[in-house]
Design an enzyme around this catalytic site. Structure first.
Site, PDB file in Angstrom:
ATOM      1  CG  HIS A  78      -1.304   0.747   1.077  1.00 38.03           C
ATOM      2  ND1 HIS A  78      -1.775   2.429   1.518  1.00 38.03           N
ATOM      3  CD2 HIS A  78      -3.243   1.240   0.817  1.00 38.03           C
ATOM      4  CE1 HIS A  78      -2.502   3.428   1.623  1.00 38.03           C
ATOM      5  NE2 HIS A  78      -3.474   2.229   1.633  1.00 38.03           N
ATOM      6  CE  LYS A 134       3.568   2.166  -3.750  1.00 39.17           C
ATOM      7  NZ  LYS A 134       2.605   0.554  -3.734  1.00 39.17           N
ATOM      8  N   GLY A 177       3.490  -2.689 -10.266  1.00 34.54           N
ATOM      9  CA  GLY A 177       3.432  -1.971 -10.882  1.00 34.54           C
ATOM     10  C   GLY A 177       4.689  -0.429 -10.559  1.00 34.54           C
ATOM     11  CB  THR A 178       3.419   2.041  -8.137  1.00 32.91           C
ATOM     12  OG1 THR A 178       2.839   2.493  -9.249  1.00 32.91           O
ATOM     13  CG2 THR A 178       4.520   2.965  -7.651  1.00 32.91           C
ATOM     14  CB  SER A 200      -0.323   0.591 -11.364  1.00 38.48           C
ATOM     15  OG  SER A 200      -0.350   1.302 -10.718  1.00 38.48           O
ATOM     16  N   GLY A 201      -1.859  -1.494  -9.434  1.00 40.62           N
ATOM     17  CA  GLY A 201      -2.880  -1.735  -8.406  1.00 40.62           C
ATOM     18  C   GLY A 201      -3.943  -1.644  -8.785  1.00 40.62           C
ATOM     19  CG  ASP A 238      -3.663  -4.801  -5.801  1.00 38.44           C
ATOM     20  OD1 ASP A 238      -2.519  -4.661  -6.053  1.00 38.44           O
ATOM     21  OD2 ASP A 238      -4.222  -3.978  -5.227  1.00 38.44           O
TER      22      ASP A 238
END
Length: 79
Positions: free
Chosen positions: A11, A15, A38-39, A66-67, A72
């Site tokens: 989250h 991070k 991704g991030t 990315s989530g 996810d």
């Protein structure tokens, strides 16, 4: 040694904690395949690129979406 597939996702508020953990465990993680959203994955790659050892670790990372864009769910489907 058995190569593991390790999924990493964090989250936004966590991070930095995950990056610190990855940096601390980079030698162990170099023996395995990382799969990241991704991030989180971009931050992991950046952190590991900055913290190279003189042995120049080659860490295998697969980046998913990315989530919020489905990363996810991609990781969940892989599990």
């Amino acid at each position: 040694m058995r190569v593991l597939n390790i999924g990493l996702v964090a989250h936004d508020n966590r991070k930095r904690d995950l990056i610190e953990w990855v940096e601390f465990n980079k030698v162990t993680l170099a023996n395995h395949h990382l799969v990241c959203t991704g991030t989180t994955g971009r931050l992991v790659k950046e952190a590991l690129g900055k913290s190279k050892t003189k042995d120049d670790l080659n860490i295998d990372i697969t980046l998913l979406k990315s989530g919020p864009l489905g990363g996810d769910q991609q990781l969940g489907a892989m599990i």
